[in-house]
Scaffold this motif. Structure first.
Motif, short mmCIF file in Angstrom:
data_model
loop_
_atom_site.label_atom_id
_atom_site.label_comp_id
_atom_site.label_asym_id
_atom_site.label_seq_id
_atom_site.Cartn_x
_atom_site.Cartn_y
_atom_site.Cartn_z
N TYR B 361 0.81 -1.20 0.13
CA TYR B 361 0.05 -0.20 0.23
C TYR B 361 0.83 1.21 -0.08
CZ TYR B 361 -4.06 -2.90 0.80
OH TYR B 361 -5.01 -3.75 0.77
N GLY B 362 1.99 1.22 0.13
CA GLY B 362 3.04 2.28 0.10
C GLY B 362 2.81 2.86 1.35
N LEU B 363 2.85 2.39 2.37
CA LEU B 363 2.53 3.02 3.73
C LEU B 363 3.64 2.89 4.70
CD1 LEU B 363 -1.36 2.11 4.22
CD2 LEU B 363 -0.51 4.31 4.01
N ARG B 364 3.70 3.84 5.87
CA ARG B 364 4.76 3.50 6.70
C ARG B 364 4.05 2.93 7.80
NH1 ARG B 364 8.18 8.95 7.68
NH2 ARG B 364 6.16 9.71 7.25
N ILE B 365 4.45 1.78 8.31
CA ILE B 365 3.83 1.09 9.43
C ILE B 365 4.76 0.91 10.52
CG2 ILE B 365 2.32 -0.75 10.30
CD1 ILE B 365 1.31 -1.09 7.44
N GLY B 366 4.65 1.21 11.75
CA GLY B 366 5.72 1.15 12.94
C GLY B 366 5.00 -0.05 13.60
N ASN B 367 5.89 -0.57 14.46
CA ASN B 367 5.40 -1.64 15.32
C ASN B 367 5.65 -1.67 16.48
OD1 ASN B 367 4.00 -3.96 13.80
ND2 ASN B 367 5.72 -3.63 12.47
N ILE B 368 4.84 -1.06 17.49
CA ILE B 368 5.37 -1.14 18.89
C ILE B 368 4.18 -2.03 19.69
CG2 ILE B 368 4.20 1.10 18.79
CD1 ILE B 368 6.27 1.56 21.07
N PHE B 369 4.38 -2.96 20.38
CA PHE B 369 3.25 -3.84 21.10
C PHE B 369 3.48 -4.79 22.01
CE2 PHE B 369 4.62 -7.85 18.95
CZ PHE B 369 5.41 -7.36 18.00
N HIS B 370 2.56 -5.13 22.64
CA HIS B 370 2.52 -6.13 23.66
C HIS B 370 2.88 -7.47 23.43
CE1 HIS B 370 0.67 -2.69 25.69
NE2 HIS B 370 -0.32 -2.96 25.07
N ALA B 371 4.21 -7.68 23.21
CA ALA B 371 4.75 -8.94 22.41
C ALA B 371 4.46 -9.98 23.33
CB ALA B 371 6.41 -9.06 22.04
N GLY B 372 4.43 -9.94 24.59
CA GLY B 372 4.32 -11.31 25.60
C GLY B 372 2.91 -11.78 25.21
N ASP B 373 1.90 -11.07 24.91
CA ASP B 373 0.55 -11.53 24.86
C ASP B 373 0.23 -11.51 23.42
OD1 ASP B 373 0.06 -9.05 25.30
OD2 ASP B 373 -0.67 -9.40 27.26
N GLY B 374 0.91 -11.36 22.49
CA GLY B 374 0.82 -11.43 20.94
C GLY B 374 -0.17 -10.18 20.59
N ASN B 375 -0.20 -9.23 21.38
CA ASN B 375 -1.25 -8.08 20.90
C ASN B 375 -0.39 -6.84 20.32
OD1 ASN B 375 -3.02 -5.71 23.16
ND2 ASN B 375 -3.06 -6.12 20.99
N LEU B 376 -0.75 -7.06 19.01
CA LEU B 376 0.00 -6.00 18.01
C LEU B 376 -0.53 -4.50 18.19
CD1 LEU B 376 -0.46 -8.32 15.08
CD2 LEU B 376 1.79 -8.17 16.37
N HIS B 377 0.27 -3.60 17.90
CA HIS B 377 -0.17 -2.39 17.75
C HIS B 377 0.43 -1.63 16.72
CE1 HIS B 377 -2.61 -2.17 21.14
NE2 HIS B 377 -1.71 -2.08 21.85
N PRO B 378 0.23 -2.32 15.12
CA PRO B 378 0.72 -1.36 14.07
C PRO B 378 0.16 -0.16 14.09
CG PRO B 378 -0.37 -3.74 13.35
CD PRO B 378 -0.60 -3.27 14.80
N LEU B 379 1.10 0.80 13.84
CA LEU B 379 0.73 2.33 13.58
C LEU B 379 1.07 2.73 12.17
CD1 LEU B 379 2.67 3.76 16.92
CD2 LEU B 379 0.18 3.68 16.64
N ILE B 380 -0.11 2.96 11.69
CA ILE B 380 0.12 3.33 10.45
C ILE B 380 -0.09 4.85 10.11
CG2 ILE B 380 -1.00 3.01 7.96
CD1 ILE B 380 -2.38 0.41 9.27
N LEU B 381 1.05 5.36 9.69
CA LEU B 381 1.01 7.02 9.42
C LEU B 381 0.39 7.42 8.31
CD1 LEU B 381 4.99 7.51 10.42
CD2 LEU B 381 2.82 7.26 11.73
N PHE B 382 -0.30 8.53 8.54
CA PHE B 382 -1.20 9.07 7.32
C PHE B 382 -1.63 10.55 7.45
CE2 PHE B 382 -5.63 9.50 8.35
CZ PHE B 382 -5.72 8.62 9.67
N ASP B 383 -1.85 10.76 6.39
CA ASP B 383 -2.49 12.48 6.39
C ASP B 383 -3.88 12.47 6.32
OD1 ASP B 383 -3.05 15.13 6.09
OD2 ASP B 383 -1.36 15.51 4.70
N PRO B 384 -4.74 12.79 7.29
CA PRO B 384 -6.05 12.65 7.41
C PRO B 384 -6.75 13.84 6.26
CG PRO B 384 -5.36 13.80 9.29
CD PRO B 384 -4.04 13.34 8.51
N ARG B 385 -5.92 14.49 5.82
CA ARG B 385 -6.33 15.61 4.73
C ARG B 385 -6.46 15.11 3.37
NH1 ARG B 385 -2.11 19.79 6.95
NH2 ARG B 385 -0.85 17.82 6.65
#
Lengths: 420, 479
Positions: B361-385
Motif C-alpha cells: 500500500y506504500g504506507l509507513r507502518i511502525g510496530n510497537i506492541f505487547h509482544a508477550g501476549d501477542g497483542n500488536l499495535h501496528p501504527l500506520i502513518l497518514f495524512d487525514p487531509r
C-alpha cells in the motif's frame, strides 16, 4: 399425558438425534442423553423447547448425583471430549466440556505446563462442570479463578442456539465477555460444549510449609503477616482442627493450620523459610506434599452422597474471615452440627463442611447460612453444593439475572423448575 | 436531537454550569483518540449516581441517545456520540470514595484517573495493576467500559481481573449493584459481563477495584537485536523457559528511532528491534529470571542486553514505550493504531506480513506492541487531509486483522470494537454468535438509548434502515 408417555415419545426422538446407545430412560423418570457434538446438543435443546421439557446438564456429578436432579432430560457431557486446539508453545488449550481435569492435566504435564484449577475429584470433575459451578481448589490463591484464565467458550443456549464468546488467544476484548456470564451460572443459561484456557508453566519444584496455631484468630494473624510479606505463594490455606481430622483421622492435635505452598529454586525456597519463620512446624515435599493438597482439594467430595453432610462455599471480605469462622463455630454449637473449615483465606474464600449425625445436614446448613446472612449482610456471598438452588441467599441483582436468563433461555428449559 | 427544552431539563438535573451546548464547546467532545468524529448535541457533567439515573430517564422520555465518556483517550470510537446524542462526561465524578487496604480494595467514581488510583495508595505499598499507556489521562470508568489492558497485563490480567463490584445505571434509569468487595459474588457474574461491554448495557457510576501489593523487586531489561525477527523469536523462547515476565514489549527499529528522537530514552539508534522486559516479584526470583532472560536473549542473537540501574533509568525506558504513539506524531499528521492479536508464536510471521502490507500500500507502518501476549499495535502513518490515504490505511488494517483472525487471533486485544471495528466483527463471530450478544444487549438496552451503533456490525442490519422520519435512536442504531 403422563411423564412416562412424554418420555417415551421424546426418547425415540432423542435416539434419532444421538444414536440408540446414547439415550436411555432414567429410573427416576425422564431420560438420560449423551450428545457427541455441539450440533447434537443444539438438537436436544430445540427438542426440549418444542416439547416444553426441562434439561439439566451433568458432568462428573461431583456436586451431587445426577439421579437426584429434578428434570425431564439429564444431558451428560461425557461424549464431548474432543481436543479443539493445544498450542503448547502459546500456553493455550481448548477442550470439550466432558474432558476431566485429570485428562487435561495429563495432556499438558508432558509439556511442563499446568492447568491452574485443582477442584475436588479431578478424575471425575469435568471442564463443563468446573466452569458451570466456578469451583476452585487451593491454587485459586496464587493463580486466580477460572474466570481469570478461561479465554473462550462455545455453548448452546437454552433456546438451542450454538454460539461462542472469546477465542483462543490470551488477550481479546472483541464482543461481550460471555465466559464471565456462563462461569458460575450453574447450567441455567447455556450448555457449555467446549472452552479454551490460558495455561501456566508448571513449577519445577515446590514445598509446603505448615504453621500450627491453637486458635483460628492466631492462625489468621499469621495469614496477615504472610500477606503483608513480599512472598507470593501458590497456595495459602487454612485448615481447621475438624477438617484436619476428616483428612487425617490419625491426627490428634487440635490445631488450626496455615499451609503455605511455594514454588521456586532452592534460593527462593530458602527465602520462604526465612520469611515464614519459626511458626513453621513442618515442611512437606514429594508424595507427602501432594497427598496433603489432594486431601484438601477433596474435602467434602463425599458430601454429595451423604445426607448427613453438606458443603457451603463462602466468599467474604478477607478481614471478615476471622469473625465469620467464629460465627460459624458458634452457630454450629447451637444447631448441634459439626463445622469443619478450609479455605483460601488470603482472598476470603471459605468452605464449610457441615456434618450432622442426628438430623439432616441441609437443615443445619440452612440455619447456619441464615445466621451468617444476618450478621454479615451484603459482605458475604454464599453458594451451596448439590442443592436445588445454588444461591441460598437471593442475589441483590435478581432482576438483572432474570433479564439475562430470559435472553438466553426464554422458556426456562435449562434447569427449569429448579433455580428460576 | 434534544430540543432547547431538553437542554434546560439537563441543566435542572445536573446544574446550570454542568451542561454544554454551544458549538465551540461541543467541538471538544466530537472525537476521541481514534479517527472518527461526531459532534454531540449536548454534554452533561453529572455529579452523582442519582443524576445519571435522571439523565437516563430523560433520555428515554425525550428520545435521545446517550453515551458515557471518561477522558476520551479511547482508540475505537467507543465514546463518540451518535447523531443527536448527549455525552455524559464523568469529569466531575472523579473521587476515590474509599480505600480499604485491609481488604485490598478501593471504591472509586468512574472519572478517577487510572494513574491517580495507584498514586493514592502508593504510601500503603499498594497499586492498581491495569496500566494502559494513556494511564496519566484515562479514567477507570473508561477502563471498565473497554476492559483496558496495558503492558503489565501479561502477568496481572486486564481490567476485568481487577474489578469486583459495580454500581450501574441501566438504560431504564434503574440503579443496580453487581458484586462488591468479595472475590466472588452470589448469582451470575454480572460485574464480569458489564466490564468490557463498551457502554452498551449500562453506565457504571461506582467501581470496586482490587489493589495489589507492590513487588519487592523489579528488573527492567532492554534486549537489543539486529533484526526484528530475532526479537520476535525471543518472545516465544522466554515463554518456553517457563518465565512469565510482568511485561514484554517490543519496538521495531524504525519506531524506536522516532521515539528516541522525541524523548531521548537511551534506545540504540541502529538496532533492528528492542524488547523491553520487566520481571517482578521476590528478589531471589527476579534475579534468577533476569539471568535466565539475559541468556535466552543472547541465544537468540541479541547484540546487547541492558538492565536499568535504578528507578530513573527504568522510568526513562518506560517513558519511551508509553509515549511512543505521540512520538510518531513528529513524522506524520496522524496515525491509525491497530490492536490485533495473534498467538505469540506467530509474531515473527505476522510482522513479516505487516511488512508486506506496508510495501503493497506504500504506507509507513511502525510496530510497537505487547509482544508477550501477542497483542500488536501496528501504527500506520497518514495524512487525514487526503481522503485517499485514509481509505488505503483502512484497507491495509483490514488485511492485517484478517491475517490475525486466520492465525487464530482477534481483531482487538484491549482497545475495544466501538465504531471502528464493528463491521469486522463477522470475521470472528457467526450470525448466531452476534445474535446471542445482541439479545443480551437488548435485555438491558432494547431501544438502543445507550451508546447505539457500537460494537455490533451495521452491515447486517442496514436492510432495515428506514426513512429520515424514523426515531433518531433507532436510526443511529442503523435499524
Amino acid at each position: 399425558v403422563s411423564t412416562t408417555e412424554v418420555a417415551t415419545g421424546v426418547l425415540r426422538e432423542l435416539r434419532t438425534i444421538c444414536g440408540d446407545d446414547n439415550a436411555r430412560e432414567r429410573p427416576a423418570g425422564g431420560v438420560y442423553v449423551s450428545p457427541a457434538s455441539a450440533e447434537e446438543v443444539a438438537a436436544v435443546l430445540r427438542l426440549a423447547n418444542e416439547h416444553h421439557l426441562t434439561v439439566a446438564p451433568a458432568g462428573g456429578s461431583t456436586h451431587g448425583s445426577a439421579a437426584l436432579l429434578h428434570t425431564d432430560i439429564v444431558l451428560h457431557t461425557n461424549l464431548l471430549t474432543q481436543v479443539e486446539h493445544y498450542d503448547h508453545a502459546d500456553l493455550t488449550v481448548g477442550v470439550g466440556a466432558g474432558t476431566t481435569i485429570a485428562q487435561l492435566d495429563a495432556m499438558v504435564k508432558a509439556d511442563k505446563l499446568m492447568f491452574a484449577s485443582d477442584p475436588a475429584l479431578p478424575e471425575r470433575c469435568t471442564i463443563g462442570g468446573l466452569l458451570a459451578t466456578a469451583s476452585h481448589g487451593p491454587l485459586r490463591h496464587g493463580y486466580g479463578g477460572v474466570r481469570d484464565y478461561c479465554i473462550g467458550v462455545r455453548f448452546v443456549t437454552g433456546e438451542g442456539r450454538r454460539a461462542k464468546g472469546g477465542g483462543r488467544v490470551v488477550k481479546n476484548v472483541a464482543g461481550y465477555d460471555l465466559m464471565k456470564l456462563l462461569i458460575g451460572s450453574y447450567g441455567t443459561l447455556a450448555l457449555i460444549t467446549s472452552a479454551s484456557f490460558k495455561l501456566f508453566p508448571a513449577p519445577r519444584q515446590t514445598r509446603t510449609f505448615l504453621a500450627e496455631f491453637a486458635t483460628a484468630k492466631e492462625a489468621l494473624e499469621y495469614r496477615d503477616r504472610v500477606m503483608a510479606s513480599p512472598l507470593s505463594p501458590m497456595c495459602l490455606e487454612l485448615v481447621s482442627p475438624g477438617a484436619r481430622k476428616i483428612m487425617r483421622p490419625e491426627m490428634m492435635q487440635d490445631s488450626w493450620v496455615i499451609c503455605v505452598r511455594a514454588a521456586g529454586s532452592d534460593a527462593v525456597l530458602a527465602r520462604y523459610r526465612k520469611e515464614l519463620g519459626l511458626a513453621v512446624s513442618r515442611e512437606l515435599e514429594g508424595e507427602n506434599e501432594r497427598g496433603m493438597w489432594k486431601a484438601i482439594e477433596d474435602l467434602g467430595c463425599e458430601v454429595a452422597a451423604d445426607s448427613h453432610a453438606e458443603m457451603i462455599y463462602l466468599s467474604v471480605w478477607p478481614r471478615d474471615v476471622s469473625p465469620v469462622v467464629d460465627a460459624a463455630l458458634e452457630a454450629s454449637a447451637l444447631e448441634g452440627v459439626d463445622v469443619s473449615v478450609i479455605g483460601r483465606v488470603g482472598i476470603g474464600l471459605l468452605m464449610l463442611r457441615i456434618g450432622a449425625a442426628e438430623r439432616s445436614a441441609s437443615e443445619g446448613a440452612s440455619a447456619l447460612i441464615e445466621t451468617l446472612r444476618q450478621k454479615f449482610a451484603d459482605r458475604i456471598a454464599v453458594k451451596a453444593k448439590g442443592a436445588t438452588n445454588p444461591w441460598p441467599i437471593a442475589s441483590p441483582s435478581l432482576a438483572s439475572m432474570r433479564a439475562v436468563k430470559h435472553a438466553l433461555d426464554p422458556s426456562n428449559v435449562l434447569r427449569g423448575r429448579e433455580v428460576f | 436531537m434534544p430540543t432547547p427544552a431538553v437542554v434546560e431539563q439537563l441543566r435542572k438535573i445536573a446544574g446550570r454550569d454542568a451542561v454544554l451546548d454551544r458549538p465551540e464547546d461541543l467541538m471538544l467532545y466530537e472525537y476521541d483518540a481514534g479517527v472518527r468524529k461526531c459532534t454531540p448535541a449536548a454534554v452533561v457533567f453529572p455529579q452523582n449516581t442519582e443524576q445519571v439515573a435522571q439523565i437516563m430517564r430523560l433520555a428515554n422520555s425525550a428520545g435521545f441517545p446517550v453515551v458515557a465518556r471518561g477522558a476520551g483517550t479511547g482508540l475505537s470510537g467507543g465514546a463518540i456520540a451518535p447523531e443527536g446524542g448527549v455525552v455524559v462526561a464523568f469529569a466531575r465524578m472523579n473521587r476515590i470514595l474509599e480505600v480499604d487496604a485491609d481488604n485490598m480494595r478501593a471504591v472509586v467514581q468512574p472519572g478517577v484517573v487510572n494513574q491517580q488510583m495507584s498514586d493514592t495508595v502508593a504510601h500503603l505499598g499498594l497499586y492498581f495493576a491495569p496500566d494502559p499507556s494513556s494511564q496519566k489521562a484515562c479514567t477507570i470508568g473508561g477502563n471498565v467500559a473497554e476492559n483496558s489492558g496495558g503492558p503489565h497485563t501479561l502477568m496481572y490480567g486486564v481490567t476485568v481481573n481487577h474489578v469486583t463490584g459495580l454500581t450501574v445505571v441501566l438504560p431504564s434509569g434503574e440503579v443496580v449493584h453487581f458484586g462488591g468487595k468479595t472475590a466472588e459474588s452470589s448469582g451470575y457474574d454480572l460485574t464480569g459481563f458489564v466490564v468490557g461491554s463498551e457502554g452498551t448495557v449500562g453506565i457504571v457510576t461506582e467501581i470496586t477495584v482490587r489493589l495489589l501489593r507492590r513487588p519487592e523487586r523489579i528488573a527492567t531489561l532492554l534486549g537489543i537485536f539486529e533484526t526484528i525477527d530475532d526479537g520476535a523469536k525471543t518472545v516465544a523462547a522466554i515463554t518456553a523457559e517457563g518465565i512469565t515476565p510482568a511485561a514484554l514489549e517490543m519496538l521495531d527499529g524504525w519506531t524506536l528511532r522516532a521515539v528516541e528522537a522525541a524523548c531521548h530514552a537511551g534506545y540504540p539508534l541502529d538496532a533492528g528491534a528492542v524488547l523491553l522486559i520487566e520481571l517482578e516479584g521476590l528478589a531471589e526470583l527476579v534475579e534468577e529470571q533476569a539471568e535466565a532472560v539475559r541468556t535466552v536473549c543472547f541465544e537468540q542473537r541479541a547484540r546487547e542486553v541492558r538492565r536499568a540501574k535504578d528507578e530513573n533509568e527504568r522510568t526513562l525506558l518506560w517513558k519511551g514505550r508509553k509515549t511512543a504513539f505521540a512520538a510518531l506524531g513528529r513524522l506524520a499528521p496522524s496515525y491509525y493504531s491497530q490492536d490485533g492479536v495473534v498467538p505469540r508464536t506467530r509474531i515473527p510471521a505476522v510482522l513479516e506480513f505487516i511488512g508486506e502490507v506496508a510495501k503493497k500500500y506504500g504506507l509507513r507502518i511502525g510496530n510497537i506492541f505487547h509482544a508477550g501476549d501477542g497483542n500488536l499495535h501496528p501504527l500506520i502513518l497518514f495524512d487525514p487531509r487526503d481522503p485517499r490515504q485514509l481509505e488505503l490505511v483502512q484497507a491495509a488494517s483490514t488485511e492485517i486483522l484478517e491475517w490475525c483472525v486466520n492465525a487464530g487471533g482477534s481483531i482487538t486485544g484491549e482497545h475495544g470494537v466501538g465504531l471502528e471495528k464493528r463491521n469486522l466483527m463477522p470475521l470472528l463471530f457467526t450470525d448466531d454468535d452476534l445474535d446471542v450478544m445482541l439479545s443480551l444487549r437488548n435485555a438491558f438496552n432494547a431501544a438502543g438509548v445507550l451508546n447505539p451503533g457500537k460494537l455490533f456490525p451495521t452491515t447486517r442490519m442496514c436492510r432495515e434502515t428506514t426513512g429520515p422520519s424514523a426515531n433518531p435512536v433507532l436510526q443511529a442504531e442503523g435499524m
